[in-house]
Motif scaffolding. Structure first.
Motif, short mmCIF file in Angstrom:
data_model
loop_
_atom_site.label_atom_id
_atom_site.label_comp_id
_atom_site.label_asym_id
_atom_site.label_seq_id
_atom_site.Cartn_x
_atom_site.Cartn_y
_atom_site.Cartn_z
N PHE A 173 6.50 -1.69 29.36
CA PHE A 173 6.82 -1.37 30.75
C PHE A 173 5.84 -2.08 31.67
O PHE A 173 4.64 -2.15 31.40
N THR A 174 6.37 -2.61 32.76
CA THR A 174 5.54 -3.23 33.80
C THR A 174 5.87 -2.58 35.14
O THR A 174 7.05 -2.44 35.48
N PRO A 176 6.52 -2.23 39.08
CA PRO A 176 7.22 -3.19 39.94
C PRO A 176 6.28 -3.96 40.87
O PRO A 176 5.27 -3.41 41.33
N LYS A 301 13.77 1.77 38.97
CA LYS A 301 14.49 0.56 38.55
C LYS A 301 13.77 -0.10 37.36
O LYS A 301 14.41 -0.50 36.38
N SER A 302 12.45 -0.20 37.44
CA SER A 302 11.67 -0.81 36.35
C SER A 302 11.77 0.02 35.07
O SER A 302 11.86 -0.52 33.97
N ASN A 305 15.32 -0.42 33.55
CA ASN A 305 15.42 -1.76 32.94
C ASN A 305 14.70 -1.80 31.60
O ASN A 305 15.19 -2.39 30.63
#
Length: 318
Positions: A173-174, A176, A301-302, A305
């Motif tokens: 995970f990154t 945003p 959103k991140s 995704n």
């Protein structure tokens, strides 16, 4: 397997639903909410058509429907670290974080997102934050945390908050990236037409004069000034962080008037069709306790995704 275009979440310490709006924007459906403040519940009901359940400490896990993601902007009371004789498992009891830990342990959702004040990372020389992360990891979650500033995500409010994200599987995970400058709203974009405002928002002349006298630099209008604990007046083309317990003149627009209910909501990124059904003082408290929705939308959103990539992409190919 969950379809991450259509997932279920729960909204704990829900306030007026800012986190809910953020996760609804990426396909989430709220199946349970909890909030004890009566005025916040009135606002929540008016805007979402449901009254949150009350005190989370009185709700058992079996009263909560199954869900995919736990969400919570939990209040942070000081943690009292009990000695070794009580063991690691007792460190969070007596705090509201323990309620999140309890529900995560019993319901085992795929993911969670928690939000708190930036100072959580520094409280008790970092021990409090370390305890929280350790306990989340002990439940089997892969945990990520970062301080994000609302100014970077499109609203004219300097609001730094720690965001903690966790996944049941080893998901990459990154957080945003900030939005582009042209996507950021300016103060002028969120202000109402002053010609149509009720005179009640304007402060008395002596307050205006005092603010103008104490302001050390000239700045183009519109601006927002705030008075710090030392009495210094600082103007900016953005708001400082909205606070639930601040004085009525904590922030002033052009040193002349208080922000309206709609302006306070816009500073947090709430849509203009968000209904106001409580007093001005209640909205001030509620927006001060709420979240900057554009930050939450970006994180949501991140997260989705990353979940899609893991469950429908990388994992299936390995």
């Amino acid at each position: 397997m969950t379809d991450w275009n259509n997932f279920k979440f729960i909204d704990l310490f829900a306030g007026i639903g800012g986190i809910r709006i953020g996760f609804e924007s990426v396909g989430g459906k709220c199946v349970f909410s909890s909030e004890w403040d009566k005025d916040a519940c009135k606002t929540y009901l008016a805007n979402f058509g449901e009254t949150p359940f009350g005190d989370i400490t009185q709700i058992t896990a079996d009263q909560i429907p199954d869900f995919d993601i736990l969400l919570g902007g939990f209040p942070c009371q000081p943690f009292s670290i009990i000695g070794d004789k009580e063991g690691f498992n007792h460190e969070t009891q007596g705090t509201l974080f323990f309620e999140i830990e309890r529900i995560l342990k019993e319901k085992q959702p795929n993911a969670f997102m928690l939000e708190n004040v930036r100072n959580l990372t520094a409280h008790d020389n970092g021990k409090t934050f370390k305890v929280i992360i350790n306990h989340l990891e002990a439940l089997g979650y892969t945990v990520y945390a970062k301080v994000l500033n609302a100014l970077d995500y499109g609203v004219p409010q300097k609001r730094e908050r720690i965001i903690i994200v966790g996944f049941k599987d080893p998901i990459l995970f990154t957080f945003p990236d900030p939005v582009r400058e042209k996507e950021k709203k300016k103060l002028s974009d969120i202000l109402e037409d002053e010609n149509s405002l009720d005179p009640k928002y304007w402060v008395k002349d002596y307050i205006k004069e005092k603010r103008n006298f104490k302001m050390k630099k000239e700045i183009a209008r519109p601006f927002i000034s705030h008075e710090n604990v030392g009495g210094a007046i600082t103007p900016h083309h953005f708001s400082c962080a909205l606070r639930a317990g601040a004085s009525s003149n904590y922030i002033l627009i052009n040193n002349e008037r208080r922000p309206t209910e709609r302006e306070l909501l816009r500073l947090q990124g709430f849509p203009d069709d968000f209904k106001v059904v409580v007093s001005y003082s209640a909205i001030r408290k509620q927006t001060g306790n709420s979240v900057a929705i554009p930050v939450i939308k970006a994180v949501a959103k991140s997260m989705i995704n990353a979940l899609k990539q893991y469950y429908h992409g990388t994992k299936n190919k390995s």
